[in-house]
Design a protein around this motif. Sequence first.
Motif, PDB file in Angstrom:
ATOM      1  N   HIS A  84       0.838  -1.202   0.000  1.00 42.44           N
ATOM      2  CA  HIS A  84       0.000   0.000   0.000  1.00 42.44           C
ATOM      3  C   HIS A  84       0.872   1.251   0.000  1.00 42.44           C
ATOM      4  O   HIS A  84       0.596   2.208  -0.736  1.00 42.44           O
ATOM      5  CB  HIS A  84      -0.934  -0.001   1.211  1.00 42.44           C
ATOM      6  CG  HIS A  84      -1.691   1.274   1.355  1.00 42.44           C
ATOM      7  ND1 HIS A  84      -1.282   2.276   2.195  1.00 42.44           N
ATOM      8  CD2 HIS A  84      -2.800   1.727   0.726  1.00 42.44           C
ATOM      9  CE1 HIS A  84      -2.114   3.290   2.096  1.00 42.44           C
ATOM     10  NE2 HIS A  84      -3.055   2.986   1.219  1.00 42.44           N
ATOM     11  N   GLU A  85       1.910   1.262   0.803  1.00 38.70           N
ATOM     12  CA  GLU A  85       2.792   2.428   0.874  1.00 38.70           C
ATOM     13  C   GLU A  85       3.516   2.681  -0.447  1.00 38.70           C
ATOM     14  O   GLU A  85       3.799   3.815  -0.789  1.00 38.70           O
ATOM     15  CB  GLU A  85       3.810   2.266   2.006  1.00 38.70           C
ATOM     16  CG  GLU A  85       3.204   2.419   3.368  1.00 38.70           C
ATOM     17  CD  GLU A  85       2.552   3.773   3.565  1.00 38.70           C
ATOM     18  OE1 GLU A  85       3.266   4.801   3.492  1.00 38.70           O
ATOM     19  OE2 GLU A  85       1.330   3.813   3.773  1.00 38.70           O
ATOM     20  N   ASP A  86       3.831   1.620  -1.166  1.00 34.72           N
ATOM     21  CA  ASP A  86       4.482   1.765  -2.474  1.00 34.72           C
ATOM     22  C   ASP A  86       3.481   2.105  -3.574  1.00 34.72           C
ATOM     23  O   ASP A  86       3.874   2.300  -4.726  1.00 34.72           O
ATOM     24  CB  ASP A  86       5.225   0.479  -2.845  1.00 34.72           C
ATOM     25  CG  ASP A  86       6.410   0.218  -1.925  1.00 34.72           C
ATOM     26  OD1 ASP A  86       6.879   1.175  -1.268  1.00 34.72           O
ATOM     27  OD2 ASP A  86       6.865  -0.941  -1.871  1.00 34.72           O
ATOM     28  N   GLY A  87       2.200   2.153  -3.230  1.00 31.68           N
ATOM     29  CA  GLY A  87       1.172   2.497  -4.205  1.00 31.68           C
ATOM     30  C   GLY A  87       0.821   1.360  -5.143  1.00 31.68           C
ATOM     31  O   GLY A  87       0.253   1.585  -6.204  1.00 31.68           O
ATOM     32  N   ARG A 139      -1.991   1.222  11.649  1.00 37.66           N
ATOM     33  CA  ARG A 139      -0.603   1.368  11.195  1.00 37.66           C
ATOM     34  C   ARG A 139      -0.514   2.312   9.997  1.00 37.66           C
ATOM     35  O   ARG A 139       0.391   3.142   9.922  1.00 37.66           O
ATOM     36  CB  ARG A 139      -0.017   0.007  10.837  1.00 37.66           C
ATOM     37  CG  ARG A 139       1.433   0.099  10.460  1.00 37.66           C
ATOM     38  CD  ARG A 139       2.084  -1.252  10.348  1.00 37.66           C
ATOM     39  NE  ARG A 139       3.491  -1.062  10.043  1.00 37.66           N
ATOM     40  CZ  ARG A 139       4.249  -1.974   9.516  1.00 37.66           C
ATOM     41  NH1 ARG A 139       3.766  -3.160   9.250  1.00 37.66           N
ATOM     42  NH2 ARG A 139       5.507  -1.730   9.264  1.00 37.66           N
ATOM     43  N   ILE A 140      -1.442   2.191   9.066  1.00 34.94           N
ATOM     44  CA  ILE A 140      -1.448   3.094   7.909  1.00 34.94           C
ATOM     45  C   ILE A 140      -1.682   4.529   8.364  1.00 34.94           C
ATOM     46  O   ILE A 140      -1.041   5.465   7.884  1.00 34.94           O
ATOM     47  CB  ILE A 140      -2.511   2.649   6.875  1.00 34.94           C
ATOM     48  CG1 ILE A 140      -2.066   1.351   6.207  1.00 34.94           C
ATOM     49  CG2 ILE A 140      -2.743   3.737   5.835  1.00 34.94           C
ATOM     50  CD1 ILE A 140      -3.113   0.705   5.320  1.00 34.94           C
ATOM     51  N   LYS A 141      -2.574   4.687   9.327  1.00 33.98           N
ATOM     52  CA  LYS A 141      -2.885   6.032   9.822  1.00 33.98           C
ATOM     53  C   LYS A 141      -1.706   6.658  10.565  1.00 33.98           C
ATOM     54  O   LYS A 141      -1.417   7.839  10.415  1.00 33.98           O
ATOM     55  CB  LYS A 141      -4.105   5.954  10.742  1.00 33.98           C
ATOM     56  CG  LYS A 141      -4.612   7.288  11.204  1.00 33.98           C
ATOM     57  CD  LYS A 141      -5.888   7.138  11.994  1.00 33.98           C
ATOM     58  CE  LYS A 141      -6.445   8.490  12.378  1.00 33.98           C
ATOM     59  NZ  LYS A 141      -7.719   8.377  13.080  1.00 33.98           N
ATOM     60  N   LEU A 142      -0.996   5.856  11.370  1.00 33.84           N
ATOM     61  CA  LEU A 142       0.090   6.396  12.198  1.00 33.84           C
ATOM     62  C   LEU A 142       1.456   6.389  11.526  1.00 33.84           C
ATOM     63  O   LEU A 142       2.282   7.258  11.785  1.00 33.84           O
ATOM     64  CB  LEU A 142       0.170   5.623  13.517  1.00 33.84           C
ATOM     65  CG  LEU A 142      -1.047   5.718  14.427  1.00 33.84           C
ATOM     66  CD1 LEU A 142      -0.851   4.865  15.656  1.00 33.84           C
ATOM     67  CD2 LEU A 142      -1.322   7.165  14.805  1.00 33.84           C
ATOM     68  N   GLN A 143       1.708   5.391  10.665  1.00 35.49           N
ATOM     69  CA  GLN A 143       3.040   5.254  10.082  1.00 35.49           C
ATOM     70  C   GLN A 143       3.068   5.430   8.574  1.00 35.49           C
ATOM     71  O   GLN A 143       4.115   5.365   7.965  1.00 35.49           O
ATOM     72  CB  GLN A 143       3.612   3.872  10.415  1.00 35.49           C
ATOM     73  CG  GLN A 143       3.792   3.617  11.875  1.00 35.49           C
ATOM     74  CD  GLN A 143       4.268   2.192  12.147  1.00 35.49           C
ATOM     75  OE1 GLN A 143       4.401   1.383  11.240  1.00 35.49           O
ATOM     76  NE2 GLN A 143       4.512   1.889  13.402  1.00 35.49           N
ATOM     77  N   GLY A 144       1.917   5.644   7.966  1.00 33.03           N
ATOM     78  CA  GLY A 144       1.831   5.719   6.521  1.00 33.03           C
ATOM     79  C   GLY A 144       2.473   6.965   5.939  1.00 33.03           C
ATOM     80  O   GLY A 144       2.774   7.931   6.646  1.00 33.03           O
ATOM     81  N   GLN A 145       2.660   6.950   4.625  1.00 33.31           N
ATOM     82  CA  GLN A 145       3.294   8.056   3.916  1.00 33.31           C
ATOM     83  C   GLN A 145       2.496   9.344   4.076  1.00 33.31           C
ATOM     84  O   GLN A 145       3.072  10.411   4.191  1.00 33.31           O
ATOM     85  CB  GLN A 145       3.446   7.707   2.429  1.00 33.31           C
ATOM     86  CG  GLN A 145       4.349   8.642   1.672  1.00 33.31           C
ATOM     87  CD  GLN A 145       5.768   8.630   2.201  1.00 33.31           C
ATOM     88  OE1 GLN A 145       6.298   7.600   2.573  1.00 33.31           O
ATOM     89  NE2 GLN A 145       6.396   9.790   2.268  1.00 33.31           N
ATOM     90  N   SER A 172      -4.482  -0.804  -3.497  1.00 30.76           N
ATOM     91  CA  SER A 172      -5.319   0.242  -2.906  1.00 30.76           C
ATOM     92  C   SER A 172      -5.502   0.021  -1.404  1.00 30.76           C
ATOM     93  O   SER A 172      -5.289  -1.081  -0.889  1.00 30.76           O
ATOM     94  CB  SER A 172      -6.687   0.271  -3.597  1.00 30.76           C
ATOM     95  OG  SER A 172      -7.408  -0.902  -3.286  1.00 30.76           O
ATOM     96  N   TYR A 173      -5.930   1.071  -0.749  1.00 29.74           N
ATOM     97  CA  TYR A 173      -6.233   1.021   0.676  1.00 29.74           C
ATOM     98  C   TYR A 173      -7.321  -0.019   0.949  1.00 29.74           C
ATOM     99  O   TYR A 173      -7.212  -0.820   1.880  1.00 29.74           O
ATOM    100  CB  TYR A 173      -6.669   2.416   1.127  1.00 29.74           C
ATOM    101  CG  TYR A 173      -7.085   2.530   2.569  1.00 29.74           C
ATOM    102  CD1 TYR A 173      -6.133   2.538   3.588  1.00 29.74           C
ATOM    103  CD2 TYR A 173      -8.424   2.661   2.917  1.00 29.74           C
ATOM    104  CE1 TYR A 173      -6.515   2.674   4.910  1.00 29.74           C
ATOM    105  CE2 TYR A 173      -8.810   2.794   4.234  1.00 29.74           C
ATOM    106  CZ  TYR A 173      -7.849   2.796   5.228  1.00 29.74           C
ATOM    107  OH  TYR A 173      -8.228   2.914   6.541  1.00 29.74           O
TER     108      TYR A 173
END
Length: 141
Positions: free
Chosen positions: A95-98, A118-124, A101-102
């Motif tokens: 997801h972080e590399d695109g 984790r996506i909310k706190l550590q995501g791009q 999708s979310y």
Amino acid sequence: RRPFELRPALRYRAARNRRIDSHRAWMIRGYVLTWSFVSCRLVGRVPALEVLVATPLTRELIGDKDRTKELPDAISKGFTTYGMQTFDQALFDLHEDGLISYEEALKNADSVNDLRLRIKLQGQATKDRDVMSGIDNLKMT
């Protein structure tokens, strides 16, 4: 009277199964679990890998049926040392590399809440956010 006669046999069978599971745990070297997902950016599919390396701790957890639920934590903690990763860690990276999708990441996650957090706190998106924006009008007293 019949159930009492079966108990020693059942105890023996359970002990034998524990020995077999323990033996299998020491034979394992590791495993790689692969799933593929349709990519957002690329044409085709991208793999998500769950990787377990046999360490003394993971072998012990596999051998003890009461402790197998601790495996995901052991795998995620072994990321930097042994190169292990959970399926959710692989989805986060994709997801972080695109590449996915979310929605695709959350739909396939083992723990939807943990991955969402984790996506909310550590995501791009979090890293790109300016923490100091919007404080121009605040006065220090």
